[in-house]
Motif scaffolding. Structure first.
Motif, PDB file in Angstrom:
ATOM      1  N   PRO A   1       0.873  -1.106   0.079  1.00 30.91           N
ATOM      2  CA  PRO A   1      -0.038  -0.095  -0.109  1.00 30.91           C
ATOM      3  C   PRO A   1       0.884   1.158   0.000  1.00 30.91           C
ATOM      4  CG  PRO A   1      -0.847  -1.659   1.376  1.00 30.91           C
ATOM      5  CD  PRO A   1       0.582  -2.139   1.312  1.00 30.91           C
ATOM      6  N   ARG A   2       1.877   1.209   0.598  1.00 31.93           N
ATOM      7  CA  ARG A   2       2.747   2.410   0.550  1.00 31.93           C
ATOM      8  C   ARG A   2       3.379   2.850  -0.758  1.00 31.93           C
ATOM      9  NH1 ARG A   2       4.172   6.294   3.461  1.00 31.93           N
ATOM     10  NH2 ARG A   2       6.410   7.340   2.948  1.00 31.93           N
ATOM     11  N   LYS A   3       3.964   1.710  -1.362  1.00 32.53           N
ATOM     12  CA  LYS A   3       4.553   1.863  -2.671  1.00 32.53           C
ATOM     13  C   LYS A   3       3.354   2.488  -3.715  1.00 32.53           C
ATOM     14  CE  LYS A   3       8.401  -1.277  -2.693  1.00 32.53           C
ATOM     15  NZ  LYS A   3       8.919  -2.575  -3.143  1.00 32.53           N
ATOM     16  N   GLN A   4       2.271   1.774  -3.562  1.00 36.45           N
ATOM     17  CA  GLN A   4       1.008   2.414  -4.380  1.00 36.45           C
ATOM     18  C   GLN A   4       0.703   3.708  -3.887  1.00 36.45           C
ATOM     19  OE1 GLN A   4      -2.613  -0.209  -4.165  1.00 36.45           O
ATOM     20  NE2 GLN A   4      -2.099  -0.925  -6.125  1.00 36.45           N
ATOM     21  N   GLY A   5       0.690   4.150  -2.744  1.00 33.46           N
ATOM     22  CA  GLY A   5       0.546   5.566  -2.494  1.00 33.46           C
ATOM     23  C   GLY A   5       1.425   6.477  -3.123  1.00 33.46           C
ATOM     24  N   VAL A   6       2.862   6.175  -3.023  1.00 37.95           N
ATOM     25  CA  VAL A   6       3.806   6.998  -3.655  1.00 37.95           C
ATOM     26  C   VAL A   6       3.723   6.901  -4.947  1.00 37.95           C
ATOM     27  CG1 VAL A   6       6.570   7.032  -3.857  1.00 37.95           C
ATOM     28  CG2 VAL A   6       5.559   6.345  -1.637  1.00 37.95           C
ATOM     29  N   ALA A   7       3.380   5.834  -5.634  1.00 35.24           N
ATOM     30  CA  ALA A   7       3.308   5.796  -7.148  1.00 35.24           C
ATOM     31  C   ALA A   7       1.721   6.775  -7.399  1.00 35.24           C
ATOM     32  CB  ALA A   7       2.825   4.275  -7.543  1.00 35.24           C
ATOM     33  N   LEU A   8       0.919   6.782  -6.786  1.00 39.81           N
ATOM     34  CA  LEU A   8      -0.182   7.588  -6.966  1.00 39.81           C
ATOM     35  C   LEU A   8       0.341   8.921  -7.011  1.00 39.81           C
ATOM     36  CD1 LEU A   8      -3.005   5.525  -5.142  1.00 39.81           C
ATOM     37  CD2 LEU A   8      -2.945   6.097  -7.617  1.00 39.81           C
ATOM     38  N   ARG A   9       1.188   9.427  -5.835  1.00 35.41           N
ATOM     39  CA  ARG A   9       1.617  10.719  -5.568  1.00 35.41           C
ATOM     40  C   ARG A   9       2.179  11.190  -6.856  1.00 35.41           C
ATOM     41  NH1 ARG A   9       5.322  10.978  -0.492  1.00 35.41           N
ATOM     42  NH2 ARG A   9       6.946  10.116  -2.156  1.00 35.41           N
TER      43      ARG A   9
ATOM     44  N   LYS B   1      -3.367  19.054 -15.816  1.00 26.98           N
ATOM     45  CA  LYS B   1      -4.380  18.163 -15.696  1.00 26.98           C
ATOM     46  C   LYS B   1      -5.092  17.972 -14.256  1.00 26.98           C
ATOM     47  CE  LYS B   1      -5.297  16.931 -19.816  1.00 26.98           C
ATOM     48  NZ  LYS B   1      -4.886  17.982 -20.451  1.00 26.98           N
ATOM     49  N   PHE B   2      -5.568  19.253 -13.792  1.00 28.81           N
ATOM     50  CA  PHE B   2      -5.580  19.554 -12.234  1.00 28.81           C
ATOM     51  C   PHE B   2      -6.567  18.632 -11.820  1.00 28.81           C
ATOM     52  CE2 PHE B   2      -3.801  23.893 -13.529  1.00 28.81           C
ATOM     53  CZ  PHE B   2      -2.619  23.689 -13.203  1.00 28.81           C
ATOM     54  N   GLU B   3      -7.874  18.234 -12.428  1.00 33.67           N
ATOM     55  CA  GLU B   3      -8.855  17.366 -12.097  1.00 33.67           C
ATOM     56  C   GLU B   3      -8.367  16.094 -11.917  1.00 33.67           C
ATOM     57  OE1 GLU B   3      -9.019  19.269 -14.868  1.00 33.67           O
ATOM     58  OE2 GLU B   3     -10.562  20.773 -14.440  1.00 33.67           O
ATOM     59  N   VAL B   4      -7.353  15.494 -12.774  1.00 32.23           N
ATOM     60  CA  VAL B   4      -6.803  14.179 -12.762  1.00 32.23           C
ATOM     61  C   VAL B   4      -5.997  13.980 -11.438  1.00 32.23           C
ATOM     62  CG1 VAL B   4      -5.482  12.248 -13.721  1.00 32.23           C
ATOM     63  CG2 VAL B   4      -7.130  13.943 -15.122  1.00 32.23           C
ATOM     64  N   ALA B   5      -5.077  15.130 -11.515  1.00 33.06           N
ATOM     65  CA  ALA B   5      -4.142  15.428 -10.311  1.00 33.06           C
ATOM     66  C   ALA B   5      -4.789  15.293  -9.006  1.00 33.06           C
ATOM     67  CB  ALA B   5      -3.202  16.481 -10.618  1.00 33.06           C
ATOM     68  N   GLU B   6      -5.780  15.998  -9.085  1.00 38.37           N
ATOM     69  CA  GLU B   6      -6.644  16.017  -7.662  1.00 38.37           C
ATOM     70  C   GLU B   6      -7.100  14.510  -7.266  1.00 38.37           C
ATOM     71  OE1 GLU B   6     -11.055  17.321  -6.005  1.00 38.37           O
ATOM     72  OE2 GLU B   6     -10.251  18.581  -7.743  1.00 38.37           O
ATOM     73  N   ALA B   7      -7.731  13.872  -8.184  1.00 40.65           N
ATOM     74  CA  ALA B   7      -8.097  12.584  -7.882  1.00 40.65           C
ATOM     75  C   ALA B   7      -7.023  11.605  -7.295  1.00 40.65           C
ATOM     76  CB  ALA B   7      -8.864  12.107  -8.952  1.00 40.65           C
ATOM     77  N   ARG B   8      -5.929  11.719  -8.059  1.00 47.12           N
ATOM     78  CA  ARG B   8      -4.770  10.710  -7.627  1.00 47.12           C
ATOM     79  C   ARG B   8      -4.100  11.324  -6.153  1.00 47.12           C
ATOM     80  NH1 ARG B   8      -7.129   9.117 -11.474  1.00 47.12           N
ATOM     81  NH2 ARG B   8      -8.188   8.183  -9.333  1.00 47.12           N
ATOM     82  N   ALA B   9      -4.039  12.534  -6.172  1.00 46.52           N
ATOM     83  CA  ALA B   9      -3.597  13.132  -5.062  1.00 46.52           C
ATOM     84  C   ALA B   9      -4.378  12.552  -3.502  1.00 46.52           C
ATOM     85  CB  ALA B   9      -3.517  14.550  -4.855  1.00 46.52           C
ATOM     86  N   ARG B  10      -5.799  12.640  -3.772  1.00 42.85           N
ATOM     87  CA  ARG B  10      -6.887  12.198  -2.829  1.00 42.85           C
ATOM     88  C   ARG B  10      -6.647  10.726  -2.446  1.00 42.85           C
ATOM     89  NH1 ARG B  10     -10.383  16.027  -1.448  1.00 42.85           N
ATOM     90  NH2 ARG B  10     -10.989  17.768  -2.870  1.00 42.85           N
ATOM     91  N   ASP B  11      -6.287  10.127  -3.597  1.00 36.81           N
ATOM     92  CA  ASP B  11      -6.058   8.696  -3.458  1.00 36.81           C
ATOM     93  C   ASP B  11      -4.586   8.059  -2.802  1.00 36.81           C
ATOM     94  OD1 ASP B  11      -8.330   7.877  -4.991  1.00 36.81           O
ATOM     95  OD2 ASP B  11      -6.946   7.724  -6.935  1.00 36.81           O
TER      96      ASP B  11
END
Length: 643
Positions: free
Chosen positions: A408-416, A427-437
């Protein structure tokens, strides 16, 4: 007739001698400097020889290994392509390659399967073909290729190659496939390798994306001729891959790439283009046919094409059918799933994490579609199972196995990291969604929260952005970069006192050797000017000016602070220095004009205001200043009254 027979005999003899064809190892359009093999040999503690991903390739490739000698009854599959094959934003574990590696032993238990993920981040077809050529040395049985999304990432030229006639192109292509030509070419290549070829683009050993050198996709301009050449090069590379696979005795499966068209706007468009907005409007009205047409037009006309255009998909679809060549139409199969699940076939965020990278579940589906295609092509044993025949308990076991390997941590870093890339590209809308993830996966995370706050800011949700920034600063007071971003927003909102505190912390926190220290000092001075504390501002700006006398933002602010403390002469000198560098800067002319009025020099002031108005005729402050200067000049020119 005699000449043709001689050529056939020579070709047959060269075949018996094992001479390869030119297209098996060369690309007439691009070469690579300092090529380093993808895999390097090593020996384990038991003395067994292996091949593993070279350490200096791990930035772009997954860490993979396989035996140097292929075991008996083994089918070795190499998966090639770009970041989708790699498994981005994650890694091999949840890529279609990772899923396929787990399915195949259950689908065809009579065979020992080796699936190696050789997908390289940002790799286009010409780089994929070069990797494939290396892999022919490792006894491949099947190549699986997912390519087409990265064709426009790197600069390269084609000289006049594509200006040849169709007959010339066909003839040169046919000759390049003969072993006679390959033999001659191999001799000439030894001489060519020492002489630069002006008609061939020499690319660095690893990807050097155009985007790495720009702020957003600004470097891209519409170039239909270059796009046409890239398309033909892509087509050439796919056919070259077929030749490489056949020369090694391997089969090859191509995947038609799919993209997020519904929820990802173009990266760069003409100012007047409205296709994507038209698609959104039609979709909201459930006019899916019109929406699809508009979305696809927007994708195809993207000036910065980071998604494969429709004609590139058709190139993959139209590859010649053969027993050793197979095509999986991922785009169409995913649309069928979308139609069944969503009521329309417009691909969007339901299936993608960004513009091109599928969700883990979609990687899972693709792996099963690939296995089914291999079965239909008789590449598996006669008793192999179809995906619909896999027992439910097996499906559950494989799903659980893959899930157990996810960090999960590696996934979080990847999403960040994905959020950062999407934020960078606008692409702020996409970036927002991935930042929340990422925040959810990482149980907080400073950088992700600051990315989220900045996305909210740029999408107009200022109040929410301030709240997220404030929360992040409270939770992570040591994140100086985040504090500076928040301070800059507060500066723009006129909340100078709070901004001053944030910039003060950043100035203390960053060492003077770090450029961020000087940025923070400049921002601190702007907050002081906002609070009318011109003396403090001047002190800070004098330090900044001594550090970098060429920075005109600092020079302008220093002039402003000098004017604020009454040092008019110094302020005028500094404003003139700014105008030397930026002779069309309207604001500087206006400020200079008012200082000249304060010094009772209306002639000079009138000239400054006139220049400002020549650049911006409707500028109200320049108009007012010119009027005042004219009145003063008129007053000074009147004769003194007699006593």
């Amino acid at each position: 007739m005699t000449t043709g027979l001689c050529l056939l005999l020579i070709e047959f003899a060269l075949t018996l001698l094992g001479v390869g064809r030119s297209t098996d190892h060369t690309d007439p359009f691009v070469g690579f400097s300092n090529q380093v093999p993808l895999f390097e040999p090593f020996t384990d503690d038991a003395g067994k020889s292996w091949l593993r991903t070279a350490e200096n390739k791990l930035v772009w490739f997954n860490d993979q290994q396989f035996g140097a000698a292929k075991p008996a009854n083994t089918q070795r599959i190499f998966c090639l392509g770009g970041s989708t094959t790699f498994g981005r934003p994650y890694d091999d574990t949840t890529s279609f390659c990772g899923w396929l590696r787990e399915w195949l032993p259950h689908i065809d238990a009579t065979t020992n399967w080796e699936v190696v993920n050789a997908g390289g981040v940002s790799y286009a077809s010409y780089r994929v073909a070069t990797v494939m050529q290396e892999l022919t040395a490792y006894e491949p049985d099947v190549f699986i290729v997912y390519t087409g999304q990265n064709e426009f990432l790197e600069r390269r030229t084609y000289a006049d190659f594509f200006d040849q006639s169709d007959m010339q192109l066909w003839l040169s292509g046919w000759l390049a496939k003969t072993r006679t030509y390959g033999c001659i070419d191999s001799i000439l290549r030894r001489q060519r390798d020492t002489i630069p070829n002006p008609n061939v683009s020499v690319l660095p050993a690893e990807v050097d994306e155009r985007l790495n050198h720009t702020v957003g996709p600004s470097d891209y301009v519409r170039d239909n001729e270059w796009r046409r050449d890239v398309r033909q090069h892509f087509q050439f590379n796919l056919n070259r891959m077929i030749d490489i696979a056949r020369a090694s005795g391997a089969k090859i499966l191509f995947v038609v790439p799919a993209s997020n068209e519904k929820d990802c706007s173009p990266f760069k468009i003409e100012p007047e283009a409205t296709d994507f907005q038209d698609g959104q409007s039609a979709f909201a009205k459930r006019d899916f046919a019109r929406a699809k047409e508009a979305f696809q037009t927007a994708l195809n006309l993207d000036i910065c094409p980071l998604r494969a255009p429709d004609d590139f998909l058709d190139i993959v679809r139209d590859l010649p059918a053969a027993d050793d060549v197979c095509v999986v139409d991922f785009d169409r199969q995913l649309r069928e799933v979308c139609l069944a699940e969503q009521g329309h076939d417009l691909l969007g965020d339901e299936y993608f994490l960004d513009h091109v990278h599928p969700t883990i579940d979609v990687h899972r589906r693709l792996s099963l579609w690939i296995a089914d295609a291999m079965r239909r092509s008789d590449w598996l044993s006669p008793g192999a199972l179809g995906s619909k025949d896999i027992p439910s308990e097996t499906l559950a076991d494989v799903d659980a196995l893959i899930q157990s390997r996810i960090d999960p941590r590696k996934q979080g870093v990847a999403l960040r990291n994905l959020a950062k890339v999407m934020h960078w590209s606008g692409k702020f809308e996409v970036a927002e969604a991935r930042a929340r993830d990422a925040i959810a996966k990482l149980n907080g995370d400073a950088e992700s929260q600051f990315i989220l706050a900045d996305c909210l800011r740029w999408t107009g949700r200022i109040d929410e952005s301030v709240r997220v920034y404030q929360r992040a600063v409270n939770e992570f007071p040591g994140d100086l970069r985040g504090a500076q971003r928040f301070g800059q927003l507060l500066l723009e909102l006129g909340q100078y006192e709070t901004a001053l505190g944030l910039f003060s912390i950043a100035v203390i926190g960053w060492p003077e050797t770090n450029p961020s220290h000087w940025t923070a000092r400049y921002q601190l001075s702007r907050a002081c000017i906002g609070l009318a504390d011109y003396e403090s501002a001047r002190t800070e700006l004098q330090h900044c000016h001594e550090h970098d006398p060429t920075n005109m933002d600092v020079t302008f602010a220093l002039a402003e602070s000098c004017a604020g403390v009454g040092d008019t002469d110094t302020a005028i000198k500094l404003y003139n220095r700014v105008l030397d560098a930026f002779p069309n800067d309207v604001e500087t002319y206006v400020r200079l004009g008012y200082l000249q009025l304060n010094r009772m020099d209306p002639q000079a002031a009138a000239a400054s205001f006139a220049t400002a108005l020549s650049l911006a005729p409707e500028h109200p402050q320049a108009q007012a200043g010119k009027s005042i200067a004219s009145q003063l000049i008129a007053t000074q020119s009147k004769p003194s009254p007699r006593t």
